[in-house]
Motif scaffolding. Sequence first.
Motif, PDB file in Angstrom:
ATOM      1  N   THR A  17     -53.600  26.366 -44.832  1.00 33.02           N
ATOM      2  CA  THR A  17     -52.687  26.895 -43.821  1.00 33.02           C
ATOM      3  C   THR A  17     -53.327  26.673 -42.445  1.00 33.02           C
ATOM      4  OG1 THR A  17     -51.892  28.446 -45.494  1.00 33.02           O
ATOM      5  CG2 THR A  17     -51.326  28.941 -43.213  1.00 33.02           C
ATOM      6  N   PRO A 159     -48.822  22.474 -34.188  1.00 30.12           N
ATOM      7  CA  PRO A 159     -49.651  23.586 -34.654  1.00 30.12           C
ATOM      8  C   PRO A 159     -48.835  24.664 -35.371  1.00 30.12           C
ATOM      9  CG  PRO A 159     -49.543  23.535 -32.232  1.00 30.12           C
ATOM     10  CD  PRO A 159     -48.885  22.293 -32.733  1.00 30.12           C
ATOM     11  N   ALA A 160     -47.563  24.813 -34.994  1.00 28.09           N
ATOM     12  CA  ALA A 160     -46.741  25.874 -35.584  1.00 28.09           C
ATOM     13  C   ALA A 160     -46.487  25.656 -37.066  1.00 28.09           C
ATOM     14  CB  ALA A 160     -45.401  25.975 -34.847  1.00 28.09           C
ATOM     15  N   LEU A 161     -46.707  24.427 -37.569  1.00 31.49           N
ATOM     16  CA  LEU A 161     -46.526  24.203 -39.006  1.00 31.49           C
ATOM     17  C   LEU A 161     -47.631  24.863 -39.808  1.00 31.49           C
ATOM     18  CD1 LEU A 161     -45.499  20.441 -39.106  1.00 31.49           C
ATOM     19  CD2 LEU A 161     -44.031  22.422 -39.522  1.00 31.49           C
ATOM     20  N   ARG A 162     -48.823  25.001 -39.196  1.00 32.74           N
ATOM     21  CA  ARG A 162     -49.981  25.543 -39.926  1.00 32.74           C
ATOM     22  C   ARG A 162     -50.213  24.782 -41.231  1.00 32.74           C
ATOM     23  NH1 ARG A 162     -52.296  26.267 -36.703  1.00 32.74           N
ATOM     24  NH2 ARG A 162     -53.908  27.513 -37.661  1.00 32.74           N
ATOM     25  N   GLU A 186     -50.783  30.155 -51.589  1.00 31.37           N
ATOM     26  CA  GLU A 186     -50.484  28.742 -51.367  1.00 31.37           C
ATOM     27  C   GLU A 186     -49.974  28.593 -49.946  1.00 31.37           C
ATOM     28  OE1 GLU A 186     -47.325  28.058 -54.131  1.00 31.37           O
ATOM     29  OE2 GLU A 186     -45.882  29.156 -52.927  1.00 31.37           O
ATOM     30  N   SER A 188     -47.281  27.452 -47.222  1.00 28.41           N
ATOM     31  CA  SER A 188     -45.815  27.440 -47.238  1.00 28.41           C
ATOM     32  C   SER A 188     -45.241  26.118 -47.735  1.00 28.41           C
ATOM     33  CB  SER A 188     -45.284  27.718 -45.823  1.00 28.41           C
ATOM     34  OG  SER A 188     -43.894  27.427 -45.766  1.00 28.41           O
ATOM     35  N   ALA A 189     -44.409  26.191 -48.778  1.00 28.57           N
ATOM     36  CA  ALA A 189     -43.753  24.993 -49.288  1.00 28.57           C
ATOM     37  C   ALA A 189     -42.733  24.479 -48.272  1.00 28.57           C
ATOM     38  CB  ALA A 189     -43.076  25.299 -50.622  1.00 28.57           C
ATOM     39  N   LEU A 190     -42.207  25.375 -47.438  1.00 29.65           N
ATOM     40  CA  LEU A 190     -41.244  24.939 -46.425  1.00 29.65           C
ATOM     41  C   LEU A 190     -41.916  24.040 -45.393  1.00 29.65           C
ATOM     42  CD1 LEU A 190     -38.382  25.117 -45.168  1.00 29.65           C
ATOM     43  CD2 LEU A 190     -39.210  27.062 -43.851  1.00 29.65           C
ATOM     44  N   THR A 191     -43.037  24.494 -44.845  1.00 30.58           N
ATOM     45  CA  THR A 191     -43.688  23.686 -43.809  1.00 30.58           C
ATOM     46  C   THR A 191     -44.247  22.395 -44.413  1.00 30.58           C
ATOM     47  OG1 THR A 191     -45.752  24.922 -44.067  1.00 30.58           O
ATOM     48  CG2 THR A 191     -44.236  25.675 -42.371  1.00 30.58           C
ATOM     49  N   VAL A 194     -41.244  20.063 -44.615  1.00 37.11           N
ATOM     50  CA  VAL A 194     -40.891  19.562 -43.282  1.00 37.11           C
ATOM     51  C   VAL A 194     -41.817  18.392 -42.931  1.00 37.11           C
ATOM     52  CG1 VAL A 194     -40.973  20.124 -40.811  1.00 37.11           C
ATOM     53  CG2 VAL A 194     -39.937  21.741 -42.425  1.00 37.11           C
TER      54      VAL A 194
END
Lengths: 317, 317
Positions: A17, A159-162, A186, A188-191, A194
């Motif tokens: 992350t 950076p906001a994706l981490r 884990e 984020s599966a979303l980021t 993306v």
Amino acid sequence: MAERGVSCSADQIVITTGAQQGLDILARALLEPGGGVLMEEVSYTGAAQAIAAHRPRVWSVPTCARAGIDIDAVEVLLEGGVRPAFLYTVPDFHNPTGSCLTEASRRRLADLAGRFELPLIEDDPYSALRFDGEALPAVRAFDDRWVIYVGSFSKIVAPALRVGWIVVPQGLREAVSIVKEASDLETSALTQRVLERFLSSNALEPHLERLRHSYRERRDAMLDALERHFPSCTRWNRPLGGLFVWVELPPSIRADRLLAEAVDEEGVAFIPGSAFATTRDAGASAMRLSFATCEPAEIDEAVRRLARVLKGRLRDE
Amino acid sequence: MAERGVSCSADQIVITTGAQQGLDILARALLEPGGGVLMEEVSYTGAAQAIAAHRPRVWSVPTCARAGIDIDAVEVLLEGGVRPAFLYTVPDFHNPTGSCLTEASRRRLADLAGRFELPLIEDDPYSALRFDGEALPAVRAFDDRWVIYVGSFSKIVAPALRVGWIVVPQGLREAVSIVKEASDLETSALTQRVLERFLSSNALEPHLERLRHSYRERRDAMLDALERHFPSCTRWNRPLGGLFVWVELPPSIRADRLLAEAVDEEGVAFIPGSAFATTRDAGASAMRLSFATCEPAEIDEAVRRLARVLKGRLRDE
């Protein structure tokens, strides 16, 4: 990564992350109570934060805004019997100094890591932001047993994706996975999705071209402005990439006091070198100037104002 | 949170990268080397993982699938001079047992925390998934100095977002913020914005209604199936919400061995109670059955197959 000599199997890559979590995980996996770390006298504050929780002994070695970490000093310490849990450095466009290790230095550092079985954390957020010359191999290219590579999308995508990653030597995989799972289960599966969409659309390379173009322009504007406005008793490097210029002031000037005046009198800020110190007084008369977020004209104006404050201080002496 | 009596100022809320990070941060902020924790004999594995890194002493108290944590046992330990760094529990629809504390028990637990100045971590991923009866106040409603509330969007919106939060007593704010920053700097602004959009569209309440409806149906299917298929020597609770039923088998049956047979012979899995044990042999003859992800018809079939394996084992004895 492949072009820089970082080859590994898929199971050696741990998605984190952000790279900060990578550093935090490594500190937790490697540092035992009573252990110590080897760092440069000025070093990335996020690494220092990740390490600080363990209250380790810190062996601090000199670093230079041109040549980077003082490898002789590292060797002297290791030969003298010092056994840190790991060495931490940023070989490409160092934070805060902007230095970049030569290929020979990378090889030598990797050799030392292997010879002394010293885990070496190679933190690499910036190498894709190179403006001049050819990409150099990562330190990891010269040793895959002791060098641990930490990558990040923060400076090249968002950076906001981490989202970052670690390339872990086989022997560390299990320990790192256990700490990662305890940290946040884990990433984020979303980021991650993306990012996967962005990367598989082949948008990264043209995006990097734009970033490099824009940051190169800003770096040049900053170097020109320093040349134009700063007094001759100051020195700075010409970073080949990254986001920072490191300016050394006469030793009589404390950069943290200068910062207060610069903000009050001229509305300009920088990070004083002391914020990055891992040993007493390191960086006390240095400033980290970032050219990342301002247009060239703003950079010129900001450097002009900073120079004005500095010249005032020098006159008062 | 307000309807459950969790009131606080904005600066007491720390957004975390999932509730797992909340637990990890709290363990790091509260546990000193040599310290210990108070947990139930079976407890959430993620909390155990977050704590394990610190190698603490664990004081384990009984818990019950109906009444929850044994508060008498907690009181005896505290009165006996035991001073854990914190007590960890899930008051609403406990993982793994599904138990739910009564209002009187919540008040008593909060009183003990205050009286012994014992930090109490109230982990609450499930309270919004209540099927029967009225929502009870959080334990935090009865003490805002010692109870630390951990919230999560994982079970009510999406685990892939990795967004949770902690409600921190004023005295812990700084320590928690320092550990949070060292952990990953900040929680993804992208996932926070996705969530903000979802929440501000008023989509949460109808979504929760659908979840509750669907999970209630599945819980009922599981309870019916247990009634229909399981032998009379087994016992289980009727959870008022959440995702789990806790089934107790005769002490001669080891649930982990039963699992291996159930997977091999019938293609059905569950989590054996021993996976949640914080003390030797706890949960050895119990199973956590989750009704979260299967349709009622599948649940009936799965319980039927499990019963077949179990009856085979009982016959062999």
